[in-house]
Design an enzyme around this catalytic site. Structure first.
Site, PDB file in Angstrom:
ATOM      1  N   ASP A 133       0.860  -1.184   0.000  1.00 40.07           N
ATOM      2  CA  ASP A 133       0.000   0.000   0.000  1.00 40.07           C
ATOM      3  C   ASP A 133       0.898   1.237   0.000  1.00 40.07           C
ATOM      4  OD1 ASP A 133       0.886   0.349   2.595  1.00 40.07           O
ATOM      5  OD2 ASP A 133      -0.997  -0.281   3.519  1.00 40.07           O
ATOM      6  N   ASP A 170      -7.851  -7.390   0.298  1.00 42.61           N
ATOM      7  CA  ASP A 170      -6.918  -7.628   1.404  1.00 42.61           C
ATOM      8  C   ASP A 170      -7.652  -7.267   2.679  1.00 42.61           C
ATOM      9  OD1 ASP A 170      -5.616  -5.094   3.004  1.00 42.61           O
ATOM     10  OD2 ASP A 170      -6.457  -4.518   1.060  1.00 42.61           O
ATOM     11  N   CYS A 188     -13.198 -28.417   6.461  1.00 42.76           N
ATOM     12  CA  CYS A 188     -11.906 -27.827   6.111  1.00 42.76           C
ATOM     13  C   CYS A 188     -10.796 -28.876   6.124  1.00 42.76           C
ATOM     14  CB  CYS A 188     -11.581 -26.710   7.108  1.00 42.76           C
ATOM     15  SG  CYS A 188     -10.032 -25.868   6.765  1.00 42.76           S
ATOM     16  N   CYS A 193      -7.512 -27.998   6.186  1.00 42.63           N
ATOM     17  CA  CYS A 193      -6.252 -27.341   6.553  1.00 42.63           C
ATOM     18  C   CYS A 193      -5.553 -28.111   7.663  1.00 42.63           C
ATOM     19  CB  CYS A 193      -6.504 -25.897   6.967  1.00 42.63           C
ATOM     20  SG  CYS A 193      -6.949 -25.665   8.700  1.00 42.63           S
ATOM     21  N   CYS A 198      -7.243 -28.077  11.085  1.00 41.49           N
ATOM     22  CA  CYS A 198      -8.482 -28.862  11.206  1.00 41.49           C
ATOM     23  C   CYS A 198      -8.233 -30.359  11.131  1.00 41.49           C
ATOM     24  CB  CYS A 198      -9.478 -28.430  10.133  1.00 41.49           C
ATOM     25  SG  CYS A 198     -10.218 -26.806  10.481  1.00 41.49           S
ATOM     26  N   HIS A 244      -5.748 -21.675   9.908  1.00 44.48           N
ATOM     27  CA  HIS A 244      -7.094 -22.061   9.469  1.00 44.48           C
ATOM     28  C   HIS A 244      -7.802 -20.891   8.780  1.00 44.48           C
ATOM     29  CE1 HIS A 244     -11.177 -23.427   9.232  1.00 44.48           C
ATOM     30  NE2 HIS A 244     -11.534 -22.287   9.794  1.00 44.48           N
TER      31      HIS A 244
END
Lengths: 378, 378
Positions: free
Chosen positions: B94, B272, B310, B312, B315, B341
């Site tokens: 930014d 974002d 999920c 991931c 998880c 996660h």
């Protein structure tokens, strides 16, 4: 032998030092071994797979912390500590005796045990040899420590004797309580803890009482409590030799890398300490050239790794400059990478010690280590 | 085309929504894209490889934070932000304009730019379009944002017009300064930022001024600043359509999962937000059934994963009960796993959005998502 409960085989000796393997049903523990501390069901800032990747065969869990949060009965309902935290290799749990005295408020000690208030919420608890064994069973510990009183540094001869005698009575109660633990007693090991402060005779009495009770392994307790390295080494010149040669000897709460090297030379097989994890979070890194504090301004643009000799992910992936930035900025990734390096360093040190004992070159290795580590601290 | 500077190809559209790929020399960015925020040269509590494993193609770095610590010139001396932090894929930075107004003390804005004191040490700085371009070049940013003023929520029509006009003059200065950046200008992209508050006409003027200057992509700025989702969506009903259809459109600082779904339906390609990282550290997890706060007592013995759908690592490896314990105990591992996660959830959401657009089923997906996510918050 497949899946033994507890089998210690010494593969080589070098002076008083030994290297070997403890075989247990959840895996082998190469000795001399360093156990990273996983106080509250986590080795702080590392996933279990990251702990294992450093070379750790076993970790330590703290009975005092876990009994208060999340609670031993809760951990048991959730399938035990291994399943709860996702570590499937051996776990040693301490008895809670040391930390209840150092961390909790309003403690009251009696022959029965220690009554105390939780440092978290003030709730009242009673920790006894029997309750300590029950908690360690509920956690599913692989190596259970007898409940003892860690004799305080500077105790008089009389105080040290009285404290040691009580710990020996508690050791017998721990043994009995452990043995009544059913299936757990048939799969886990129980270690006794020698006390006696810095006194050779008290240590000998303590050792004999423990041997009479009979344990799978023996800890040297009551050291690293402020007596200094010289007094600790002086005690380790005789204390390990008072314990059975065919059983692992565990020096609790030790220590700095040079403490470990000197203790291995004196016959110690197992260690645990919060130093690599705690100091990692505070910005201290261990290297073969001595410790360094990454917060130091001279690392701000240093593109070299924490330790040029280290192959850990932190050292192969990032510069001192980046770690300096992370730690100064209080970034979690700083704690993660510094901890990962420090545990890796400790495990590398243990591997070099094991290799040196196997090769019969421990004295040369230890002297070389000290000359470099202590001589060129950064 | 090999290693293009910046090439956006739209592969499918569904209503106002588009899915495509931005090709840059450091890698491809699949759109709609969510960029995890790496404020201080780290996506908090994750290693770069862990960020990448969630499916992130690009991350965001904050000019304001990095100029103050470790400093843009220092990052440049250390080889740029990618090398410094170990992320080799695209980075968007930014301009610093938003955060200098929200985080620093004693700001003074003029046509030249913004003078301010660091929130870290009180040191004095001046941020101008030219200095912002220089900092982003020193960092080695792949997508550079023009320096602008984020018009505050609740601004009057006159205030919004004056603010937008200044941002457009700064956009032209940003373009000129960026173009004088030598090799960096030939390898990086520059995005302009539309302002105009919630007003269709001001937004149209802003868009045309940006188009006249010419940018690689266009951000919709000045939203998600307190106006609420309804007003944001009402603005997104016209603002993206005022920007070139063949360029990526980036909605800065957004947002909640349902914000993102609604913005994608309205033609936004890039996002974002600190929400998945920040709220992860605070114990909030995103799931397909809505957000949940893992600190809630009802998770204390819940053996199911954070989100049963999920895949991931958090998880598949640990229970809600364990995460509850870690977060309550303020353990770093709790922040690590919750963040992992949440970023994984956000990237999964973006993949489902891309798939739905490609299949021409975005409306059904979005309605189904909202019915479940908003209807059954835990």
């Amino acid at each position: 032998m497949t899946n033994p409960r507890f089998a210690f085989s010494i593969q080589a000796t070098d002076g008083a030092a030994r290297t070997g393997v403890i075989a247990m049903r959840r895996g082998e523990i190469r000795t001399p071994a360093f156990m990273p501390v996983g106080t509250a069901a986590t080795v702080k800032a590392l996933r279990p797979a990251e702990v294992r990747a450093t070379g750790a065969d076993i970790i330590l869990g703290n009975t005092y912390h876990l009994m208060l949060r999340p609670g031993a009965e809760r951990v048991a309902r959730l399938g035990g500590l291994h399943r709860f935290m996702g570590w499937d290799r051996p776990i040693l749990t301490d008895s809670g005796g040391y930390q209840v005295m150092s961390l909790s408020a309003l403690t009251k000690m009696s022959e029965e045990g220690v009554a105390f208030s939780s440092h978290l919420d003030g709730s009242k608890h009673l920790l006894t040899p029997e309750r300590s064994m029950e908690i360690q069973r509920l956690l599913g510990s692989d190596i259970v420590m007898a409940f003892d009183e860690c004799t305080k540094n500077g105790a008089s001869q009389d105080e040290a004797a009285l404290s040691m005698e009580r710990s020996m009575r508690w050791a017998a109660r721990s043994r009995a309580a452990f043995d009544s633990g059913g299936a757990h007693a048939e799969s886990a090991a129980l270690f006794g803890i020698q006390q006696g402060s810095l006194d050779r005779d008290l240590r000998a009495v303590s050792a004999q009482k423990l041997i009479d009770i009979g344990f799978d392994g023996y800890a040297v307790g009551g050291l690293a409590v402020g007596e200094g390295q010289e007094a600790m080494f002086a005690t380790l010149d005789f204390a390990p030799g008072q314990l059975p040669a065919d059983r692992p000897r565990y020096l609790m709460g030790v220590g700095k890398p040079d403490d470990i090297v000197g203790a291995v030379e004196r016959g110690i097989d197992m260690f645990d300490c919060v130093l690599p994890t705690r100091s990692g979070r505070n910005g201290q890194a261990f290297t073969w050239d001595g410790p360094l504090n990454i917060r130091n301004a001279r690392f701000a643009e240093d593109e070299s790794p924490l330790d040029p000799e280290c192959g850990c992910p932190a050292c192969t992936g990032w510069s001192r400059a980046y770690l300096h930035h992370l730690v100064r900025s209080k970034e979690i990734l700083g704690a993660m990478l510094m901890t990962q390096h420090n545990i890796h360093f400790y495990q590398s040190l243990m591997q070099r010690l094991r290799d040196a004992i196997a090769a019969g070159t421990l004295t040369a290795f230890a002297n070389g280590f000290r000359a470099r580590y202590l001589g060129r601290g950064q």
